[in-house]
Design a protein around this motif. Structure first.
Motif, PDB file in Angstrom:
ATOM      1  N   TYR A   1      -8.796  22.543  28.882  1.00  0.00           N
ATOM      2  CA  TYR A   1      -8.794  21.999  30.241  1.00  0.00           C
ATOM      3  C   TYR A   1      -8.279  20.564  30.158  1.00  0.00           C
ATOM      4  CZ  TYR A   1     -10.379  21.016  34.988  1.00  0.00           C
ATOM      5  OH  TYR A   1     -10.432  20.698  36.319  1.00  0.00           O
ATOM      6  N   THR A   2      -7.048  20.347  30.637  1.00  0.00           N
ATOM      7  CA  THR A   2      -6.417  19.036  30.549  1.00  0.00           C
ATOM      8  C   THR A   2      -6.455  18.344  31.907  1.00  0.00           C
ATOM      9  OG1 THR A   2      -4.236  19.942  31.051  1.00  0.00           O
ATOM     10  CG2 THR A   2      -4.922  19.912  28.725  1.00  0.00           C
ATOM     11  N   TRP A   3      -5.963  17.107  31.911  1.00  0.00           N
ATOM     12  CA  TRP A   3      -5.933  16.368  33.172  1.00  0.00           C
ATOM     13  C   TRP A   3      -4.971  17.008  34.168  1.00  0.00           C
ATOM     14  CZ3 TRP A   3      -1.469  14.208  35.057  1.00  0.00           C
ATOM     15  CH2 TRP A   3      -0.390  14.095  34.167  1.00  0.00           C
ATOM     16  N   ARG A   4      -3.935  17.652  33.658  1.00  0.00           N
ATOM     17  CA  ARG A   4      -3.015  18.355  34.547  1.00  0.00           C
ATOM     18  C   ARG A   4      -3.689  19.536  35.220  1.00  0.00           C
ATOM     19  NH1 ARG A   4       2.472  18.499  30.770  1.00  0.00           N
ATOM     20  NH2 ARG A   4       2.804  16.202  30.716  1.00  0.00           N
ATOM     21  N   SER A   5      -4.534  20.231  34.465  1.00  0.00           N
ATOM     22  CA  SER A   5      -5.294  21.331  35.064  1.00  0.00           C
ATOM     23  C   SER A   5      -6.240  20.806  36.133  1.00  0.00           C
ATOM     24  CB  SER A   5      -6.078  22.076  33.983  1.00  0.00           C
ATOM     25  OG  SER A   5      -5.219  22.595  32.986  1.00  0.00           O
ATOM     26  N   GLY A   6      -6.858  19.642  35.884  1.00  0.00           N
ATOM     27  CA  GLY A   6      -7.744  19.049  36.881  1.00  0.00           C
ATOM     28  C   GLY A   6      -7.019  18.644  38.145  1.00  0.00           C
ATOM     29  N   VAL A   7      -5.813  18.066  37.989  1.00  0.00           N
ATOM     30  CA  VAL A   7      -5.017  17.683  39.165  1.00  0.00           C
ATOM     31  C   VAL A   7      -4.602  18.918  39.952  1.00  0.00           C
ATOM     32  CG1 VAL A   7      -2.849  16.640  39.913  1.00  0.00           C
ATOM     33  CG2 VAL A   7      -4.209  15.534  38.136  1.00  0.00           C
ATOM     34  N   LEU A   8      -4.158  19.962  39.247  1.00  0.00           N
ATOM     35  CA  LEU A   8      -3.763  21.197  39.920  1.00  0.00           C
ATOM     36  C   LEU A   8      -4.940  21.834  40.652  1.00  0.00           C
ATOM     37  CD1 LEU A   8      -1.599  23.324  40.464  1.00  0.00           C
ATOM     38  CD2 LEU A   8      -2.222  24.428  38.312  1.00  0.00           C
ATOM     39  N   GLU A   9      -6.099  21.811  40.023  1.00  0.00           N
ATOM     40  CA  GLU A   9      -7.289  22.365  40.670  1.00  0.00           C
ATOM     41  C   GLU A   9      -7.674  21.570  41.902  1.00  0.00           C
ATOM     42  OE1 GLU A   9     -11.977  22.977  39.491  1.00  0.00           O
ATOM     43  OE2 GLU A   9     -10.446  23.273  37.939  1.00  0.00           O
ATOM     44  N   ALA A  10      -7.565  20.222  41.816  1.00  0.00           N
ATOM     45  CA  ALA A  10      -7.883  19.382  42.978  1.00  0.00           C
ATOM     46  C   ALA A  10      -6.916  19.643  44.129  1.00  0.00           C
ATOM     47  CB  ALA A  10      -7.846  17.908  42.578  1.00  0.00           C
ATOM     48  N   VAL A  11      -5.622  19.801  43.797  1.00  0.00           N
ATOM     49  CA  VAL A  11      -4.629  20.087  44.837  1.00  0.00           C
ATOM     50  C   VAL A  11      -4.915  21.434  45.494  1.00  0.00           C
ATOM     51  CG1 VAL A  11      -2.193  20.567  45.246  1.00  0.00           C
ATOM     52  CG2 VAL A  11      -2.850  18.663  43.784  1.00  0.00           C
ATOM     53  N   MET A  12      -5.273  22.433  44.710  1.00  0.00           N
ATOM     54  CA  MET A  12      -5.584  23.749  45.260  1.00  0.00           C
ATOM     55  C   MET A  12      -6.806  23.696  46.163  1.00  0.00           C
ATOM     56  SD  MET A  12      -4.859  26.122  41.895  1.00  0.00           S
ATOM     57  CE  MET A  12      -5.401  27.607  42.731  1.00  0.00           C
ATOM     58  N   ILE A  13      -7.803  22.888  45.790  1.00  0.00           N
ATOM     59  CA  ILE A  13      -8.993  22.748  46.630  1.00  0.00           C
ATOM     60  C   ILE A  13      -8.640  22.100  47.960  1.00  0.00           C
ATOM     61  CG2 ILE A  13     -11.222  21.572  46.841  1.00  0.00           C
ATOM     62  CD1 ILE A  13     -11.573  21.959  43.832  1.00  0.00           C
ATOM     63  N   VAL A  14      -7.802  21.050  47.898  1.00  0.00           N
ATOM     64  CA  VAL A  14      -7.389  20.372  49.131  1.00  0.00           C
ATOM     65  C   VAL A  14      -6.613  21.319  50.033  1.00  0.00           C
ATOM     66  CG1 VAL A  14      -5.952  18.522  50.070  1.00  0.00           C
ATOM     67  CG2 VAL A  14      -7.410  18.082  48.086  1.00  0.00           C
ATOM     68  N   VAL A  15      -5.687  22.074  49.449  1.00  0.00           N
ATOM     69  CA  VAL A  15      -4.904  23.037  50.238  1.00  0.00           C
ATOM     70  C   VAL A  15      -5.821  24.100  50.840  1.00  0.00           C
ATOM     71  CG1 VAL A  15      -3.126  24.814  50.122  1.00  0.00           C
ATOM     72  CG2 VAL A  15      -2.797  22.646  48.922  1.00  0.00           C
ATOM     73  N   GLY A  16      -6.791  24.583  50.071  1.00  0.00           N
ATOM     74  CA  GLY A  16      -7.736  25.571  50.589  1.00  0.00           C
ATOM     75  C   GLY A  16      -8.550  25.037  51.756  1.00  0.00           C
ATOM     76  N   VAL A  17      -8.975  23.765  51.646  1.00  0.00           N
ATOM     77  CA  VAL A  17      -9.738  23.156  52.744  1.00  0.00           C
ATOM     78  C   VAL A  17      -8.873  23.022  53.992  1.00  0.00           C
ATOM     79  CG1 VAL A  17     -10.874  21.023  53.490  1.00  0.00           C
ATOM     80  CG2 VAL A  17     -11.337  21.944  51.218  1.00  0.00           C
ATOM     81  N   LEU A  18      -7.610  22.641  53.812  1.00  0.00           N
ATOM     82  CA  LEU A  18      -6.707  22.497  54.958  1.00  0.00           C
ATOM     83  C   LEU A  18      -6.490  23.828  55.662  1.00  0.00           C
ATOM     84  CD1 LEU A  18      -4.016  20.034  53.528  1.00  0.00           C
ATOM     85  CD2 LEU A  18      -5.853  19.529  55.151  1.00  0.00           C
ATOM     86  N   PHE A  19      -6.386  24.921  54.888  1.00  0.00           N
ATOM     87  CA  PHE A  19      -6.205  26.235  55.498  1.00  0.00           C
ATOM     88  C   PHE A  19      -7.486  26.715  56.183  1.00  0.00           C
ATOM     89  CE2 PHE A  19      -2.347  26.531  52.988  1.00  0.00           C
ATOM     90  CZ  PHE A  19      -1.528  27.286  53.799  1.00  0.00           C
ATOM     91  N   ALA A  20      -8.652  26.344  55.634  1.00  0.00           N
ATOM     92  CA  ALA A  20      -9.922  26.800  56.198  1.00  0.00           C
ATOM     93  C   ALA A  20     -10.367  25.958  57.384  1.00  0.00           C
ATOM     94  CB  ALA A  20     -11.015  26.782  55.123  1.00  0.00           C
ATOM     95  N   LEU A  21      -9.810  24.749  57.523  1.00  0.00           N
ATOM     96  CA  LEU A  21     -10.253  23.842  58.594  1.00  0.00           C
ATOM     97  C   LEU A  21     -10.039  24.423  59.991  1.00  0.00           C
ATOM     98  CD1 LEU A  21     -11.449  21.096  59.283  1.00  0.00           C
ATOM     99  CD2 LEU A  21      -9.130  20.131  59.235  1.00  0.00           C
ATOM    100  N   PRO A  22      -8.862  24.987  60.327  1.00  0.00           N
ATOM    101  CA  PRO A  22      -8.728  25.559  61.682  1.00  0.00           C
ATOM    102  C   PRO A  22      -9.716  26.679  61.960  1.00  0.00           C
ATOM    103  CG  PRO A  22      -6.580  25.309  60.636  1.00  0.00           C
ATOM    104  CD  PRO A  22      -7.591  25.063  59.575  1.00  0.00           C
ATOM    105  N   LEU A  23     -10.014  27.503  60.966  1.00  0.00           N
ATOM    106  CA  LEU A  23     -10.984  28.577  61.159  1.00  0.00           C
ATOM    107  C   LEU A  23     -12.374  27.999  61.421  1.00  0.00           C
ATOM    108  CD1 LEU A  23     -11.503  31.641  61.140  1.00  0.00           C
ATOM    109  CD2 LEU A  23     -11.910  31.471  58.678  1.00  0.00           C
ATOM    110  N   TYR A  24     -12.715  26.951  60.690  1.00  0.00           N
ATOM    111  CA  TYR A  24     -14.011  26.302  60.906  1.00  0.00           C
ATOM    112  C   TYR A  24     -14.100  25.706  62.307  1.00  0.00           C
ATOM    113  CZ  TYR A  24     -17.215  22.336  60.982  1.00  0.00           C
ATOM    114  OH  TYR A  24     -18.171  21.418  61.352  1.00  0.00           O
ATOM    115  N   VAL A  25     -13.042  25.025  62.750  1.00  0.00           N
ATOM    116  CA  VAL A  25     -13.050  24.422  64.090  1.00  0.00           C
ATOM    117  C   VAL A  25     -13.174  25.500  65.157  1.00  0.00           C
ATOM    118  CG1 VAL A  25     -11.645  23.131  65.744  1.00  0.00           C
ATOM    119  CG2 VAL A  25     -11.770  22.386  63.363  1.00  0.00           C
ATOM    120  N   MET A  26     -12.465  26.609  64.998  1.00  0.00           N
ATOM    121  CA  MET A  26     -12.519  27.684  65.979  1.00  0.00           C
ATOM    122  C   MET A  26     -13.925  28.267  66.085  1.00  0.00           C
ATOM    123  SD  MET A  26     -10.091  31.080  66.157  1.00  0.00           S
ATOM    124  CE  MET A  26     -10.600  31.629  64.521  1.00  0.00           C
ATOM    125  N   ILE A  27     -14.562  28.532  64.949  1.00  0.00           N
ATOM    126  CA  ILE A  27     -15.915  29.097  64.969  1.00  0.00           C
ATOM    127  C   ILE A  27     -16.912  28.066  65.491  1.00  0.00           C
ATOM    128  CG2 ILE A  27     -17.758  30.033  63.536  1.00  0.00           C
ATOM    129  CD1 ILE A  27     -15.632  31.198  61.723  1.00  0.00           C
TER     130      ILE A  27
END
Length: 273
Positions: free
Chosen positions: A4-30
């Motif tokens: 597990y390198t720093w690049r893996s950590g950055v990629l994981e953080a980016v994926m989490i941010v993207v996931g939150v952005l996609f889930a945000l409209p669904l959360y607002v709607m509900i």
């Protein structure tokens, strides 16, 4: 062993941010659908007094039960006809090596370039003349015709990556063309079939303009048309609108969550499926 390198950590953080952005409209709607009409707090703040009255009101006032059944019928029938017709047409175009099949393929591709808006008026008069205005089958015919070029394009591209050895082996065993297609080739199309089903189902389910054009003035409504009825000329009940949106989106989300493992497995297996 992968570290597990720093690049893996950055990629994981980016994926989490993207996931939150996609889930945000669904959360607002509900979140908005569960609050009272006079609640003026930010859509991002969870409602302090949640209520399910908006769902019952949306279900009763907009006739969501009938709209869901109509949308379900149109979507299922249209997608089924698209899968069967597009797969068979693509198989004939790709496997029948002739100048006519090549010309026919490019004729279908022209359908991808022409916007359907230029044919709205002629199609409307055609549906009127054959007595299908206000009928759900008018939408089925429209979606099958309008989405067929795109579906054939997807199937044709995938079929070209499949060597003809599979059906040729079936022919040597005495199988006919129909048997070889349905028992040998069509199961190999499972990955692209999942893509065709998902893309067309979303397009058909969420369409608003076409049902307004062909079903206006009748009791037949689809989910987008029923939800649009929530918006009054003078008063807009946003919690009820978002409750209707949740009801309308739920079938597609449930179907996706149920089928996602099969779709991902089909994509991952490729020709092994």
């Amino acid at each position: 062993m992968n570290r597990y390198t720093w690049r893996s950590g950055v990629l994981e953080a980016v994926m989490i941010v993207v996931g939150v952005l996609f889930a945000l409209p669904l959360y607002v709607m509900i979140n908005i659908s569960l609050r009272a009409q006079n609640d003026q707090t930010s859509p991002l703040v969870p409602s302090s007094q949640m209520t399910f009255e908006n769902y019952s009101a949306a279900w009763a006032s907009a006739g969501m039960a009938g709209a869901l059944l109509n949308s379900l019928f149109i979507t299922v029938v249209s997608v089924a006809l698209l899968v069967l017709g597009s797969a068979m047409a693509a198989y004939a175009i790709v496997r029948v090596l002739s100048r006519f099949s090549s010309v026919l393929f490019w004729v279908f591709l022209v359908g991808l370039l022409l916007p359907f808006q230029i044919a709205m008026v002629p199609l409307y008069f055609t549906m009127r003349d054959i007595g299908l205005l206000g009928n759900l089958w008018a939408l089925v015919l429209f979606y099958v015709g309008s989405q067929m070029p795109f579906s054939i394009f997807l199937y044709s591209g995938f079929l070209r990556s499949i060597p003809p050895d599979y059906e040729e082996a079936a022919w040597l065993d005495g199988a006919g063309v129909n048997y070889a297609f349905w028992r040998v080739v069509f199961p190999l199309l499972r990955p692209i079939t999942g893509t065709v089903i998902i893309l067309n189902a979303i397009t058909v389910w969420n369409d608003l303009l076409t049902p307004l054009l062909y079903l206006s003035g009748t009791s037949n409504e689809t989910v987008p048309v029923a939800i649009m009825g929530f918006v009054d000329q003078y008063v807009t009940n946003w919690p009820m609108i978002f409750a209707g949106l949740v009801i309308g989106v739920a079938p597609i989300l449930i179907a996706f969550f149920v089928l996602q493992k099969s779709v991902i497995k089909g994509f991952a297996s490729g020709l092994k499926g």
